[in-house]
Design an enzyme around this catalytic site. Structure first.
Site, PDB file in Angstrom:
ATOM      1  N   ARG A 158      48.151 -15.945 -11.751  1.00  0.00           N
ATOM      2  CA  ARG A 158      48.050 -15.078 -10.598  1.00  0.00           C
ATOM      3  C   ARG A 158      49.074 -14.968  -9.521  1.00  0.00           C
ATOM      4  O   ARG A 158      49.455 -13.772  -9.385  1.00  0.00           O
ATOM      5  CB  ARG A 158      46.633 -15.056  -9.945  1.00  0.00           C
ATOM      6  CG  ARG A 158      45.829 -14.180  -9.273  1.00  0.00           C
ATOM      7  CD  ARG A 158      44.511 -14.468  -9.242  1.00  0.00           C
ATOM      8  NE  ARG A 158      44.064 -13.685  -8.514  1.00  0.00           N
ATOM      9  CZ  ARG A 158      43.563 -12.319  -8.900  1.00  0.00           C
ATOM     10  NH1 ARG A 158      43.340 -12.624 -10.483  1.00  0.00           N
ATOM     11  NH2 ARG A 158      42.887 -11.546  -8.353  1.00  0.00           N
TER      12      ARG A 158
ATOM     13  N   GLY B 289       0.868  -1.087  -0.020  1.00  0.00           N
ATOM     14  CA  GLY B 289      -0.030  -0.052   0.019  1.00  0.00           C
ATOM     15  C   GLY B 289       0.776   1.262  -0.122  1.00  0.00           C
ATOM     16  O   GLY B 289       0.524   2.339  -0.652  1.00  0.00           O
TER      17      GLY B 289
ATOM     18  N   ILE C 123      30.879 -26.753   1.251  1.00  0.00           N
ATOM     19  CA  ILE C 123      32.392 -25.976   1.559  1.00  0.00           C
ATOM     20  C   ILE C 123      32.397 -26.128   3.208  1.00  0.00           C
ATOM     21  O   ILE C 123      33.634 -26.281   3.761  1.00  0.00           O
ATOM     22  CB  ILE C 123      32.420 -24.652   0.969  1.00  0.00           C
ATOM     23  CG1 ILE C 123      34.043 -24.246   0.685  1.00  0.00           C
ATOM     24  CG2 ILE C 123      31.657 -23.775   1.634  1.00  0.00           C
ATOM     25  CD1 ILE C 123      34.139 -23.310  -0.076  1.00  0.00           C
ATOM     26  N   GLU C 124      31.005 -25.871   3.740  1.00  0.00           N
ATOM     27  CA  GLU C 124      31.224 -25.917   5.356  1.00  0.00           C
ATOM     28  C   GLU C 124      31.540 -27.224   5.807  1.00  0.00           C
ATOM     29  O   GLU C 124      32.048 -27.391   7.008  1.00  0.00           O
ATOM     30  CB  GLU C 124      30.081 -25.140   5.988  1.00  0.00           C
ATOM     31  CG  GLU C 124      29.622 -23.738   5.252  1.00  0.00           C
ATOM     32  CD  GLU C 124      30.840 -22.767   5.494  1.00  0.00           C
ATOM     33  OE1 GLU C 124      31.549 -22.909   6.390  1.00  0.00           O
ATOM     34  OE2 GLU C 124      30.700 -21.805   4.781  1.00  0.00           O
TER      35      GLU C 124
ATOM     36  N   ASP D  42      31.426 -24.424  -2.608  1.00  0.00           N
ATOM     37  CA  ASP D  42      32.608 -25.130  -3.399  1.00  0.00           C
ATOM     38  C   ASP D  42      32.173 -24.945  -4.901  1.00  0.00           C
ATOM     39  O   ASP D  42      32.824 -24.584  -5.745  1.00  0.00           O
ATOM     40  CB  ASP D  42      32.257 -26.663  -3.204  1.00  0.00           C
ATOM     41  CG  ASP D  42      33.225 -26.829  -2.080  1.00  0.00           C
ATOM     42  OD1 ASP D  42      34.365 -26.033  -1.668  1.00  0.00           O
ATOM     43  OD2 ASP D  42      33.111 -27.836  -1.268  1.00  0.00           O
TER      44      ASP D  42
HETATM   45  C1  TPP Z   1      23.544 -15.699   2.766  1.00  0.00           C
HETATM   46  C2  TPP Z   1      24.962 -16.629   3.396  1.00  0.00           C
HETATM   47  N1  TPP Z   1      24.707 -17.381   4.170  1.00  0.00           N
HETATM   48  C3  TPP Z   1      25.869 -18.094   4.707  1.00  0.00           C
HETATM   49  C4  TPP Z   1      27.083 -18.275   4.016  1.00  0.00           C
HETATM   50  C5  TPP Z   1      28.013 -18.962   4.473  1.00  0.00           C
HETATM   51  N2  TPP Z   1      28.460 -19.912   3.285  1.00  0.00           N
HETATM   52  C6  TPP Z   1      29.331 -19.958   2.454  1.00  0.00           C
HETATM   53  S1  TPP Z   1      29.442 -20.988   1.175  1.00  0.00           S
HETATM   54  C7  TPP Z   1      28.161 -21.828   2.171  1.00  0.00           C
HETATM   55  C8  TPP Z   1      27.693 -23.253   1.169  1.00  0.00           C
HETATM   56  C9  TPP Z   1      27.121 -23.175   0.195  1.00  0.00           C
HETATM   57  O1  TPP Z   1      26.343 -24.419  -0.040  1.00  0.00           O
HETATM   58  P1  TPP Z   1      26.033 -25.042  -1.668  1.00  0.00           P
HETATM   59  O2  TPP Z   1      25.344 -23.673  -1.906  1.00  0.00           O
HETATM   60  O3  TPP Z   1      25.183 -25.998  -1.519  1.00  0.00           O
HETATM   61  O4  TPP Z   1      27.237 -25.029  -2.236  1.00  0.00           O
HETATM   62  P2  TPP Z   1      28.317 -26.284  -2.208  1.00  0.00           P
HETATM   63  O5  TPP Z   1      29.434 -25.717  -1.183  1.00  0.00           O
HETATM   64  O6  TPP Z   1      27.639 -27.374  -1.549  1.00  0.00           O
HETATM   65  O7  TPP Z   1      28.855 -26.455  -3.585  1.00  0.00           O
HETATM   66  C10 TPP Z   1      27.726 -21.189   3.033  1.00  0.00           C
HETATM   67  C11 TPP Z   1      26.701 -21.961   4.309  1.00  0.00           C
HETATM   68  C12 TPP Z   1      27.085 -16.958   2.989  1.00  0.00           C
HETATM   69  N3  TPP Z   1      28.200 -17.010   2.553  1.00  0.00           N
HETATM   70  N4  TPP Z   1      26.022 -16.344   2.653  1.00  0.00           N
END
Ligand code: TPP
Ligand code: MG
Length: 569
Positions: free
Chosen positions: A254, A25, A469-470, A389
Site C-alpha cells: 500500500r 406506542g 489501544i488507549e 487493537d
Molecule cells: C463508541 C466509541 N467509544 C470510544 C472509542 C475510542 N476507542 C477506540 S479503540 C478503543 C479501545 C477498544 O477496546 P477493546 O474493544 O477492548 O479492543 P482492544 O484495543 O483492547 O483490542 C476505544 C475506547 C470509539 N472509537 N468508539
C-alpha cells in the site's frame, strides 16, 4: 386503508422482508401492519443495535435496510447507528413516530425535534403531516437513501401517531410510487475519457484505487487491470470487487504503491484519511484521475488533474473501449517486483501469525487467536470485527473473508448486531464476530436478541481486560500513567450463559481449535479468550491512536508537515 397499513404496503412492495426494531406506542400501528403482511420484525434491546443490524443486512445482501424506532429516546438511541451509516454511506430507511398532531408544540410525551437532530447525518429527514403525502415522501426518502444524484446514506422519516391511524382515501394512493426507479447511469464525456486514457496508457507505474462508487463494476475494473497490468488497492468499502488472488491486488504494498505511482486513478472513492487525503506528501509522484458521480468522489481533499464524471461501469468500459488499439507504457518490471514483494510479505505474515509467542502476562497473542479462527472457518464464512487493537489485528489476519468492521466512523459496538444480522441473512453460512472485550460490552445484551431469533453466530471476545489501544497510548505517550483504561474482572462467558447462549472461557491456545469447533456446532455461542495486553497493533504502531494533527497516521503527518513547511518557505 390506514396510513400505517400504506407504509407497510410500501415496504412490502419495495422488497423489504424484515424490519429491525424496538417497540413503542408511537410506532405500534405500523408494527401491527408489518406482521399482517408477513414482514419479519427483528425485535432488539436497544434502538442503536436495530440500526446497526439494518446496516449490516444492507451491506451483505444489497436488499433494503430498514429500522423502526419509537419517538424520543428511541430515536436518540438510534443516532449513533444513523451517524455510522452516514459516514459509511450505507442506504438505510429509519422510520419513527412523533406525538399526535393535536399536541404539536405542546410538552408532549417523548417529544424532541427528531428531524433537527438527525438532519446533518442523513440524506433526507422529514416529518410527514398529511395522508396524501405519505407515498410521495417514502419514495423520495428511498431515492435519497439510495444515492440518486448524491452519496447514498440514511434517510429518516417520521409520522405523527394520529396520522398513522387515519384512513387514506383511495384517490391518494398513487400506485406508481410502489415501484422503485432503477439506478441512475451517467455516461462520461468523450473528451474526459480520452484525457484519462492518454494518462493511464502513458503511465509507467499506474495505480487504481476503488471505493464504494465502484460497487457493481467488478468485472469492468478487472478488465481495466488486465489491460494495463497495474497495481490495484481497495479498502473495506470496495472489498471483494477484485478477487484476492488477482495479480494486480497488492494490499501489502500500500504505502509503497502510493509513494511510487506516477498516475493514480480513483474509481468512486473519496480521498479520506485512509488515503492520506490524496496529499502530495503521500502521493509525491502522481498525476490524479478521479472518476465518480458525486462531489465527494470527484472533488474532496485533492483536485484531480483529470476528472471523468460518470458511473463506474460506464467510465471503465469507455476507457477500455477507447484504448483497444493502444499498448500500455506500464513498466512491467516494477509491477512484477511489487507483486513478488506483496506475495512474500503476505505469506510471511500468515506463517508468523500462528507462531507469535505469548506476552509477558503469559496470554496468547491476538494473531494466534485470529489465525486459529480463520483456519477453522469455511471459505464463505462471514467475519465481523470490532475493537481497538483487535480491529487492527483482524483487518490483517482476516483478509480474504466476507468481512465487516467498525469502518471509518470507528464505531465500537457494531460487532454483535452486525453478526446477528449476518446470521439471519445467511442461515446456512458460518458467522464469526471477533471483538475486543471493551467493544463487546456496548451491545452485549443483544445476545438475548440473538438467541430469541435463532441467529447462529460464534462470538469470540479477545479479552485483554482493557481498552488496550488507549492503554498502550498511555504507556507510550502519557508517561505510562494508566488510568480509566482497564476492564478487569469480567466473565463474558458467564454473561452469555445468563442470556441462554453457550459460553466458555479459553486460556490455553492449544484448546482453541476444539473450543471453536464446539462454538460453531452449538451457535449461538461465545468464547471468552484471554489474550495478552502486551501487543502493539499495526494501527497503534502507525500512530492512528495518537490522533496526529494533519494526517491520520504519524508517518504521513510528518510528511505532510514537512511538505507544508517547504511550501511556505
Ligand atoms: C463508541 C466509541 N467509544 C470510544 C472509542 C475510542 N476507542 C477506540 S479503540 C478503543 C479501545 C477498544 O477496546 P477493546 O474493544 O477492548 O479492543 P482492544 O484495543 O483492547 O483490542 C476505544 C475506547 C470509539 N472509537 N468508539
Ligand atoms: Mg480490550
Amino acid at each position: 386503508m390506514q396510513v400505517a397499513g400504506l407504509i407497510a404496503e410500501f415496504l412490502f412492495k419495495r422488497g423489504v422482508d424484515r424490519v429491525f426494531s424496538l417497540c413503542g406506542g408511537h410506532i405500534l400501528p405500523i408494527w401491527d401492519h408489518l406482521r399482517r403482511l408477513g414482514i419479519r420484525i427483528i425485535d432488539v434491546r436497544d434502538e442503536r443495535a436495530a440500526v446497526h443490524m439494518a446496516h449490516a443486512h444492507r451491506e451483505l445482501t444489497g436488499s433494503p435496510g430498514v429500522a423502526m424506532v419509537t419517538a424520543g429516546p428511541g430515536m436518540t438511541n438510534s443516532l449513533t447507528g444513523i451517524a455510522n451509516a452516514h459516514v459509511c454511506r450505507v442506504p438505510l430507511l429509519i422510520i419513527s413516530g412523533v406525538p399526535p398532531r393535536p399536541q404539536q408544540y405542546m410538552p408532549a410525551l417523548q417529544s424532541v425535534p427528531h428531524v433537527d437532530i438527525v438532519r446533518p447525518v442523513t440524506r433526507y429527514a422529514r416529518t410527514v403531516w398529511r395522508a396524501e403525502h405519505v407515498l410521495r415522501e417514502l419514495d423520495e426518502a428511498m431515492a435519497c437513501a439510495e444515492g440518486h444524484f448524491q452519496e447514498p446514506g440514511p434517510a429518516f422519516i417520521d409520522f405523527p401517531t394520529d396520522l398513522l391511524r387515519e384512513e387514506v382515501p383511495e384517490a391518494f394512493i398513487e400506485n406508481v410510487r410502489f415501484k422503485p426507479r432503477g439506478p441512475l447511469v451517467f455516461p462520461p464525456l468523450q473528451a474526459d475519457v480520452e484525457a484519462a486514457v492518454n494518462a493511464l496508457w502513458g503511465s509507467r507505474r499506474p495505480l487504481i484505487i476503488a471505493g464504494r462508487g465502484a460497487r457493481g463494476a467488478g468485472e469492468q475494473i478487472i478488465r481495466l487491470l488486465n489491460a494495463l497490468d497495474c497495481v490495484y488497492l481497495d479498502t473495506a468499502e470496495s472489498r471483494g470487487l477484485v478477487p484476492e488472488d488477482h495479480p494486480s491486488l497488492m494490499p501489502a504494498m500500500r504505502a509503497r504503491a502510493m509513494n511510487e505511482a506516477d498516475v493514480v486513478m480513483t474509481v468512486g472513492r473519496s480521498l479520506d484519511f485512509q488515503l492520506g487525503y490524496g496529499s502530495a506528501a503521500v502521493f509525491p509522484n502522481a498525476l490524479f484521475i478521479r472518476t465518480g458521480t458525486t462531489p465527494l468522489q470527484l472533488r474532496d481533499s485533492r483536485r484531480a488533474d483529470i476528472e471523468v464524471a460518470g458511473s463506474a461501469a460506464e467510465v471503465l468500459t469507455a476507457l477500455c473501449e477507447a484504448a483497444l488499439e493502444m499498448n500500455p507504457a506500464t513498466n512491467h518490471t516494477w509491477v512484477e517486483f511489487m507483486r513478488v514483494e506483496d506475495r512474500e510479505r503476505r505469506e510471511k505474515l500468515a506463517r508468523s501469525m500462528s507462531a507469535v509467542p505469548p506476552g509477558r502476562d503469559g496470554y496468547m497473542h491476538p494473531y494466534r487467536l485470529l489465525s486459529c479462527l480463520k483456519e477453522n472457518l469455511n471459505s464463505d464464512a462471514v467475519v465481523v470485527a470490532d475493537g481497538g487493537d483487535l480491529l487492527s489485528f483482524a483487518r490483517v489476519a482476516m483478509s480474504g473473508t466476507a468481512y465487516l468492521d467498525c469502518g471509518p466512523f470507528g464505531c465500537l459496538g457494531v460487532g454483535v448486531p452486525y453478526g446477528i444480522a449476518a446470521a439471519l441473512a445467511f442461515p446456512g453460512r458460518q458467522v464469526a464476530v471477533v471483538s475486543g472485550d471493551g467493544s463487546f460490552g456496548f451491545n452485549a445484551i443483544e445476545l438475548d436478541s440473538c438467541r430469541r431469533h435463532g441467529a447462529k453466530v460464534i462470538f469470540v471476545v479477545a479479552n485483554n481486560s482493557a481498552w488496550n489501544i488507549e492503554r498502550n497510548d498511555q504507556i507510550e505517550n502519557y508517561g505510562a500513567r494508566i488510568f480509566g483504561t482497564e476492564l478487569e474482572g469480567c466473565d463474558y462467558a458467564a454473561l452469555a450463559r445468563s442470556l441462554g447462549v453457550c459460553g466458555e472461557r479459553v486460556v490455553n491456545p492449544d484448546e482453541l481449535p476444539d473450543a471453536i469447533q464446539r462454538g460453531l456446532e452449538n451457535a449461538p455461542a461465545l468464547l471468552d479468550v484471554m489474550v495478552t495486553r502486551d501487543a502493539f497493533s499495526p494501527d497503534f504502531l502507525s500512530g492512528l491512536a495518537g490522533i496526529p494533527e494533519k494526517q491520520a497516521l504519524s508517518k504521513w503527518d510528518k510528511l505532510e508537515s514537512e511538505r507544508l513547511k517547504r511550501t511556505n518557505d
